[in-house]
Design a protein around this motif. Structure first.
Motif, PDB file in Angstrom:
ATOM      1  N   LEU A  21      24.680  10.338  21.433  1.00  0.00           N
ATOM      2  CA  LEU A  21      24.509  10.754  22.811  1.00  0.00           C
ATOM      3  C   LEU A  21      23.752   9.690  23.600  1.00  0.00           C
ATOM      4  CD1 LEU A  21      24.828  12.801  25.070  1.00  0.00           C
ATOM      5  CD2 LEU A  21      22.785  13.967  24.198  1.00  0.00           C
ATOM      6  N   THR A  22      22.700   9.134  23.017  1.00  0.00           N
ATOM      7  CA  THR A  22      21.929   8.084  23.684  1.00  0.00           C
ATOM      8  C   THR A  22      22.809   6.870  23.950  1.00  0.00           C
ATOM      9  OG1 THR A  22      19.877   8.847  22.678  1.00  0.00           O
ATOM     10  CG2 THR A  22      19.910   6.582  23.480  1.00  0.00           C
ATOM     11  N   PHE A  23      23.597   6.462  22.963  1.00  0.00           N
ATOM     12  CA  PHE A  23      24.500   5.321  23.120  1.00  0.00           C
ATOM     13  C   PHE A  23      25.508   5.580  24.245  1.00  0.00           C
ATOM     14  CE2 PHE A  23      28.551   3.262  21.985  1.00  0.00           C
ATOM     15  CZ  PHE A  23      28.147   1.932  22.035  1.00  0.00           C
ATOM     16  N   CYS A  24      26.133   6.756  24.229  1.00  0.00           N
ATOM     17  CA  CYS A  24      27.119   7.104  25.253  1.00  0.00           C
ATOM     18  C   CYS A  24      26.479   7.195  26.634  1.00  0.00           C
ATOM     19  CB  CYS A  24      27.800   8.430  24.901  1.00  0.00           C
ATOM     20  SG  CYS A  24      28.869   8.332  23.455  1.00  0.00           S
ATOM     21  N   PHE A  25      25.273   7.743  26.698  1.00  0.00           N
ATOM     22  CA  PHE A  25      24.553   7.867  27.962  1.00  0.00           C
ATOM     23  C   PHE A  25      24.314   6.484  28.568  1.00  0.00           C
ATOM     24  CE2 PHE A  25      20.571   8.183  30.388  1.00  0.00           C
ATOM     25  CZ  PHE A  25      20.863   9.236  31.235  1.00  0.00           C
ATOM     26  N   GLU A  26      23.857   5.532  27.754  1.00  0.00           N
ATOM     27  CA  GLU A  26      23.611   4.170  28.247  1.00  0.00           C
ATOM     28  C   GLU A  26      24.892   3.551  28.797  1.00  0.00           C
ATOM     29  OE1 GLU A  26      21.766   1.997  25.067  1.00  0.00           O
ATOM     30  OE2 GLU A  26      19.971   3.263  25.109  1.00  0.00           O
ATOM     31  N   LEU A  27      25.999   3.720  28.086  1.00  0.00           N
ATOM     32  CA  LEU A  27      27.282   3.170  28.541  1.00  0.00           C
ATOM     33  C   LEU A  27      27.741   3.835  29.839  1.00  0.00           C
ATOM     34  CD1 LEU A  27      29.408   2.894  25.281  1.00  0.00           C
ATOM     35  CD2 LEU A  27      28.385   1.030  26.582  1.00  0.00           C
ATOM     36  N   ALA A  28      27.658   5.157  29.885  1.00  0.00           N
ATOM     37  CA  ALA A  28      28.184   5.906  31.023  1.00  0.00           C
ATOM     38  C   ALA A  28      27.339   5.727  32.286  1.00  0.00           C
ATOM     39  CB  ALA A  28      28.287   7.386  30.662  1.00  0.00           C
ATOM     40  N   CYS A  29      26.089   5.342  32.138  1.00  0.00           N
ATOM     41  CA  CYS A  29      25.204   5.164  33.295  1.00  0.00           C
ATOM     42  C   CYS A  29      25.497   3.881  34.074  1.00  0.00           C
ATOM     43  CB  CYS A  29      23.735   5.148  32.857  1.00  0.00           C
ATOM     44  SG  CYS A  29      23.086   6.772  32.469  1.00  0.00           S
ATOM     45  N   ALA A  30      26.188   2.949  33.451  1.00  0.00           N
ATOM     46  CA  ALA A  30      26.461   1.666  34.103  1.00  0.00           C
ATOM     47  C   ALA A  30      27.157   1.880  35.440  1.00  0.00           C
ATOM     48  CB  ALA A  30      27.328   0.791  33.201  1.00  0.00           C
ATOM     49  N   GLY A  31      26.592   1.260  36.490  1.00  0.00           N
ATOM     50  CA  GLY A  31      27.183   1.343  37.819  1.00  0.00           C
ATOM     51  C   GLY A  31      26.875   2.628  38.562  1.00  0.00           C
TER      52      GLY A  31
END
Length: 131
Positions: free
Chosen positions: A45-55
């Protein structure tokens, strides 16, 4: 990996709250409550959150997860226990199979920290993920 859909749902809900607040320029952190029986892998979840927050308004925001232990109560004898993983759902006291799950399935946003230093604590509502 449903952690990405959860991350996207969290981001969407935080962005909506930030828009309602009006003058938020950035989000610094999001605190989530995650039950150990919710079927969520915190690291994923942390990994996905970091990716999805971009932009987004949340780019660079930290994600803090608080794990809620799964607990159950036996209906016949009222004994309570930590169910663990994998979950033990039959009563360790009397062997009864009629149990109530008290906690462990939570998945909700506890708080959001805006860049301007304000803390927003939304109503504790479960995170809805679109499938």
């Amino acid at each position: 990996m449903h952690e990405m859909s959860i991350a996207l749902a969290v981001i969407g809900q935080v962005e909506e709250a930030a828009q309602r607040a009006g003058d938020v320029t950035a989000v610094r952190s999001v605190r989530l409550q995650v039950g150990e029986l919710a079927g969520v892998v915190a690291d994923s979840l942390t990994f996905c959150f970091e990716l999805a927050c971009a932009g987004t308004l949340l780019e660079g925001a930290g994600l803090v997860t608080e794990t809620v232990q799964g607990r159950a109560r036996c209906a016949p004898c009222a004994f309570e226990w930590a169910v663990g993983m994998p979950p033990l759902l039959s009563c360790p006291e009397c062997g009864g199979a009629s149990t109530d799950l008290l906690s462990g399935r939570e998945l909700q946003i506890l708080s959001v920290h805006w860049e301007d230093g304000r803390t927003h604590a939304p109503a504790r509502e479960p995170i809805s993920e679109e499938r």
